[in-house]
Motif scaffolding. Sequence first.
Motif, PDB file in Angstrom:
ATOM      1  N   ALA A 381       0.828  -1.204   0.000  1.00 45.40           N
ATOM      2  CA  ALA A 381       0.000   0.000   0.000  1.00 45.40           C
ATOM      3  C   ALA A 381       0.866   1.259   0.000  1.00 45.40           C
ATOM      4  O   ALA A 381       0.570   2.232  -0.714  1.00 45.40           O
ATOM      5  CB  ALA A 381      -0.920  -0.005   1.221  1.00 45.40           C
ATOM      6  N   PHE A 382       1.941   1.247   0.776  1.00 45.28           N
ATOM      7  CA  PHE A 382       2.846   2.394   0.788  1.00 45.28           C
ATOM      8  C   PHE A 382       3.578   2.525  -0.545  1.00 45.28           C
ATOM      9  O   PHE A 382       3.789   3.625  -1.050  1.00 45.28           O
ATOM     10  CB  PHE A 382       3.839   2.262   1.940  1.00 45.28           C
ATOM     11  CG  PHE A 382       3.301   2.715   3.261  1.00 45.28           C
ATOM     12  CD1 PHE A 382       3.675   3.929   3.812  1.00 45.28           C
ATOM     13  CD2 PHE A 382       2.392   1.927   3.971  1.00 45.28           C
ATOM     14  CE1 PHE A 382       3.177   4.351   5.038  1.00 45.28           C
ATOM     15  CE2 PHE A 382       1.889   2.334   5.196  1.00 45.28           C
ATOM     16  CZ  PHE A 382       2.269   3.548   5.731  1.00 45.28           C
ATOM     17  N   GLN A 383       3.960   1.404  -1.131  1.00 49.71           N
ATOM     18  CA  GLN A 383       4.672   1.442  -2.413  1.00 49.71           C
ATOM     19  C   GLN A 383       3.769   1.930  -3.532  1.00 49.71           C
ATOM     20  O   GLN A 383       4.214   2.664  -4.420  1.00 49.71           O
ATOM     21  CB  GLN A 383       5.218   0.053  -2.736  1.00 49.71           C
ATOM     22  CG  GLN A 383       6.244   0.039  -3.850  1.00 49.71           C
ATOM     23  CD  GLN A 383       7.004  -1.263  -3.896  1.00 49.71           C
ATOM     24  OE1 GLN A 383       6.440  -2.333  -3.677  1.00 49.71           O
ATOM     25  NE2 GLN A 383       8.299  -1.186  -4.175  1.00 49.71           N
ATOM     26  N   GLU A 384       2.501   1.560  -3.474  1.00 49.10           N
ATOM     27  CA  GLU A 384       1.560   2.042  -4.477  1.00 49.10           C
ATOM     28  C   GLU A 384       1.361   3.545  -4.363  1.00 49.10           C
ATOM     29  O   GLU A 384       1.287   4.267  -5.368  1.00 49.10           O
ATOM     30  CB  GLU A 384       0.213   1.322  -4.322  1.00 49.10           C
ATOM     31  CG  GLU A 384      -0.818   1.752  -5.351  1.00 49.10           C
ATOM     32  CD  GLU A 384      -2.133   1.003  -5.206  1.00 49.10           C
ATOM     33  OE1 GLU A 384      -3.046   1.284  -6.006  1.00 49.10           O
ATOM     34  OE2 GLU A 384      -2.243   0.160  -4.294  1.00 49.10           O
ATOM     35  N   ALA A 385       1.288   4.035  -3.130  1.00 48.81           N
ATOM     36  CA  ALA A 385       1.110   5.470  -2.922  1.00 48.81           C
ATOM     37  C   ALA A 385       2.371   6.248  -3.270  1.00 48.81           C
ATOM     38  O   ALA A 385       2.297   7.421  -3.658  1.00 48.81           O
ATOM     39  CB  ALA A 385       0.709   5.743  -1.470  1.00 48.81           C
TER      40      ALA A 385
END
Length: 581
Positions: A381-385
Amino acid sequence: MSQATSPSETSAASQEASNPGSRAPDTAVLDRAVTAVAESKQRWARLGLKERRRLLDRTAREFLAVAPRWAEAGLAAKGLTEGGPAGGEEWLTGPYLVVRNLRLLHDALEDIAEAGKPEIPGPVKTRPDGRVTAGVFPSSLYDRMFYPNVTAEVWMQPGVALTDLPSTQAVAYDDPPPEGRSVLVLGAGNVSSIGPMDALYKLFVEKKTVVVKAHPVNAFLGPLFEEGFASLIAEGFLRIVYGGAEEGDYLCRHPEIDEIHITGSDRTYDAIVFGPGADGQAAKAENRPRNQKTITAELGNVSPVIVVPGPWKDGDFSYQAQNLAAMLVNNAGFNCNATRVIVLPASWPGSDRLLDELRRTLERISTRQAYYPGARDRFAAFQEAHPEMETFGQPAEGELPWALVPDVDPRESDDICFRQEAFCGLFAATRLAGDDLEDYLERATEFCNQALWGSLNATLIVHPAARRKAAVEEAISNLRYGTVAVNHWAAVGYGLVVTTWGAFPGHPAQDIQSGNGVVHNTLMFSRAEKSVVRAPFRAMPKPPWFPGHRTDAELAEALTRFEAAPSPFRLPGIFWEALRG
């Protein structure tokens, strides 16, 4: 005395806890555990100081006896070995802290027996803003030896006057004794000392009997904790039970449980207080709690480190990169006090240099098993953001890389890095403008208080040239966190044990963030606001939690055995291991 839950029953339940959704709760086992502590609560509330100290002594010996197996089991579960990197981690964050907690509680009860209240070892002062502070560390020559030039204070809430302070200590030990109460402690699954230390706080500071529900992630330690708490279990003052969400929900609603303490996530807290799912969210919005019991909680944090500009030398950048890395990689990043946001001064040339040194440091640190549930999803989720995320290391199967999200815009107040706790080996960096040191620190304090989720702990890294600046002291005062540390990782506030550990007070149930109430706090302050820990800019010898420490396992075991039986004859071995690190 009530019918006890036998060790065979609880140990057998621990075998099933890793798959909690596969069966209905064994309510009979849970009922017997709850009834045992409920029937003992009045006797426990009135038990004399001499008998309490005897139980603490026996419990310390019992935990010391299981300590090697405890550390070995924790290392194996996390894919570590005693001789490898981070081999001392489980000793340091497990047996060492519990045995230290037991000793400090014993000392406090001795003080109560002699003087009516625990003795405050350091100066008690009134700050210019009227808040009272109590110096709680160091309290002995040994503290000064093991933690050179480290000090700690507990700051009281506004309204506590200097003359009032003694009346706020050890209130459960005032006459007449309190009515007995039983508490459910929902243990955490990441750091093995959390559950036992939460139980000790409720037992010996608040005088309440305890049911501990082991977390499914580390339920394998439950039988060892049963051995460690054998004396308290035999007397009916404590029980350990097992299971997952179903068992937890049953216990939270049990009529013989008077209070609840949870270490976990704010989502779990919301489910307990307001109920799960959409109905729970509607109840939260309308402030209609379904559970009216007293509930205390420690629920994590987006923990900041504020880097204060100064005349750093070459070695300072290398040391502080290790310091920052240690705040992330310990326990593979599965810590509520792991650094999540590094706050840097935008106009200081040292900001780029520090981040570059941090990158080189992370590349040299072995990656770790992502053992805690949901880590991969959170990381994704952090990498997508933030697709610009930088990763470090060569993770094997089951591992995650270390990760840094550089240059997050501080104006993006809803950024995931600011509003969600990653709870894996990932942190972010942001830069704040400032015309001078005072302006920068004022902005940094406001940013941490307003933009970052939670209020558990914050760290400042301060060069000696800036240490006595009024702006630094103002930042320490104005940071609304339960622990504020200077130069050491704020997790030291957890590890000193004499300090309070918990959120900054004031979060309502509808916005609980890092929680409410405190634990540890062996001087038993009832109206504490926060703890402040101060350490040198560069510690010598190297702290045992630093990555690459060569003797961390030997040192942590030696410190554990010292806490069980302090003696000057143990000092040479401890100093030898510390200097070899």
